[in-house]
Design a protein around this motif. Structure first.
Motif, mmCIF file in Angstrom:
data_model
loop_
_atom_site.group_PDB
_atom_site.id
_atom_site.type_symbol
_atom_site.label_atom_id
_atom_site.label_comp_id
_atom_site.label_asym_id
_atom_site.label_seq_id
_atom_site.Cartn_x
_atom_site.Cartn_y
_atom_site.Cartn_z
ATOM 1 N N PHE A 114 -53.108 -97.864 -9.855
ATOM 2 C CA PHE A 114 -54.489 -98.115 -10.280
ATOM 3 C C PHE A 114 -54.882 -97.122 -11.362
ATOM 4 O O PHE A 114 -54.647 -95.924 -11.222
ATOM 5 C CB PHE A 114 -55.462 -97.997 -9.106
ATOM 6 C CG PHE A 114 -56.883 -98.355 -9.472
ATOM 7 C CD1 PHE A 114 -57.257 -99.678 -9.626
ATOM 8 C CD2 PHE A 114 -57.840 -97.372 -9.683
ATOM 9 C CE1 PHE A 114 -58.554 -100.030 -9.999
ATOM 10 C CE2 PHE A 114 -59.140 -97.705 -10.044
ATOM 11 C CZ PHE A 114 -59.496 -99.040 -10.198
ATOM 12 N N VAL A 115 -55.493 -97.630 -12.424
ATOM 13 C CA VAL A 115 -56.074 -96.769 -13.466
ATOM 14 C C VAL A 115 -57.583 -97.004 -13.471
ATOM 15 O O VAL A 115 -58.047 -98.115 -13.718
ATOM 16 C CB VAL A 115 -55.482 -97.080 -14.857
ATOM 17 C CG1 VAL A 115 -56.276 -96.349 -15.946
ATOM 18 C CG2 VAL A 115 -54.014 -96.671 -14.916
ATOM 19 N N ASP A 116 -58.329 -95.957 -13.186
ATOM 20 C CA ASP A 116 -59.791 -96.040 -13.145
ATOM 21 C C ASP A 116 -60.341 -95.828 -14.561
ATOM 22 O O ASP A 116 -60.125 -94.783 -15.175
ATOM 23 C CB ASP A 116 -60.321 -94.957 -12.198
ATOM 24 C CG ASP A 116 -61.814 -95.085 -11.916
ATOM 25 O OD1 ASP A 116 -62.477 -95.915 -12.570
ATOM 26 O OD2 ASP A 116 -62.300 -94.355 -11.036
ATOM 27 N N SER A 117 -61.054 -96.843 -15.070
ATOM 28 C CA SER A 117 -61.668 -96.719 -16.399
ATOM 29 C C SER A 117 -62.809 -95.709 -16.417
ATOM 30 O O SER A 117 -63.275 -95.319 -17.484
ATOM 31 C CB SER A 117 -62.219 -98.081 -16.856
ATOM 32 O OG SER A 117 -61.187 -99.016 -16.995
ATOM 33 N N ARG A 118 -63.277 -95.303 -15.230
ATOM 34 C CA ARG A 118 -64.394 -94.350 -15.102
ATOM 35 C C ARG A 118 -65.625 -94.828 -15.868
ATOM 36 O O ARG A 118 -66.135 -94.147 -16.760
ATOM 37 C CB ARG A 118 -63.980 -92.949 -15.563
ATOM 38 C CG ARG A 118 -63.139 -92.211 -14.550
ATOM 39 C CD ARG A 118 -62.955 -90.747 -14.886
ATOM 40 N NE ARG A 118 -64.216 -90.015 -14.889
ATOM 41 C CZ ARG A 118 -64.836 -89.554 -13.813
ATOM 42 N NH1 ARG A 118 -64.335 -89.756 -12.616
ATOM 43 N NH2 ARG A 118 -65.964 -88.898 -13.924
#
Length: 218
Positions: A114-118
């Motif tokens: 998972f990559v959190d775009s924040r």
């Protein structure tokens, strides 16, 4: 559009591409990216605080767990070969511990990162990913909140400085003509700047290794 997608796939170096599901060219572009040995993520629409339109079947706080699981599975089916997931919008949903736990459970079962775009500083996504033993990272720099070459250059320099300082840094950009043109000219010079471009999966692995070494040292 298809042309912007093709141009992104042809960027120099192992750029990771985030593909929206339920779009006309998404499945085809994901396949083309894999053929070019570009890593692909599912760019998954999630509920946002501003009620901006999300397209069909986004993840929202009003879904049952089963509906949530089905929407996720359907979105993944539309982006073949996805190695991980990255939130599209999501300033509302990434704050929700229950839904983020559901999501990370599904990602762990499938072996996806998972990559959190924040899109909100209140996000709990990365914390819950780690609790659920899912490899995860989060965006350090948005390259093109301002669609202007000089502004993109400032942001990219910031990304390079962070990478040098911390060892790794993760930047997110959009397939805007300004961003694509900038990356086409800048990426080939990265090796001269002693910075290596990595697929997202490798960057996330390196961050996990570094965290484990710090934990052992303590």
């Amino acid at each position: 559009s298809r042309l912007k997608g093709e141009r992104a796939i042809n960027l120099p170096g192992p750029v990771t591409l985030a593909v929206l599901p339920h779009t006309r060219w998404g499945r085809d572009l994901a396949r083309r990216a894999s053929e070019r040995r570009r890593e692909v993520m599912l760019h998954l629409p999630m509920a946002n605080l501003g009620n901006a339109p999300l397209g069909p079947d986004p993840l929202t706080p009003r879904l049952s767990r089963n509906e949530f699981r089905l929407r996720l599975a359907n979105a993944l089916a539309k982006v073949p070969g996805a190695r991980g997931i990255n939130n599209h919008m999501g300033s509302a949903l990434t704050q929700q511990p229950r839904e983020m736990t559901w999501l990370m459970h599904e990602l762990r079962e499938r072996g996806l990162y998972f990559v959190d775009s924040r899109t909100t500083h209140k996000t709990v996504a990365k914390r819950i990913a780690r609790e659920q033993a899912v490899l995860a990272s989060s965006r350090d720099v948005f390259l093109d909140n301002v669609r202007d070459t000089a502004a993109i250059d400032i942001q990219f320099d910031k990304l390079v400085r962070l990478a040098r300082k911390r060892g790794t840094a993760l930047g997110i950009g959009h397939p805007y003509p300004e961003t694509l043109a900038y990356l086409e000219s800048r990426l080939p010079s990265l090796s001269r700047e002693a910075v290596q471009l990595l697929p997202a999966s490798r960057l996330i692995e390196l961050q996990a290794i570094a965290r484990n070494q710090v934990a052992k040292a303590h």
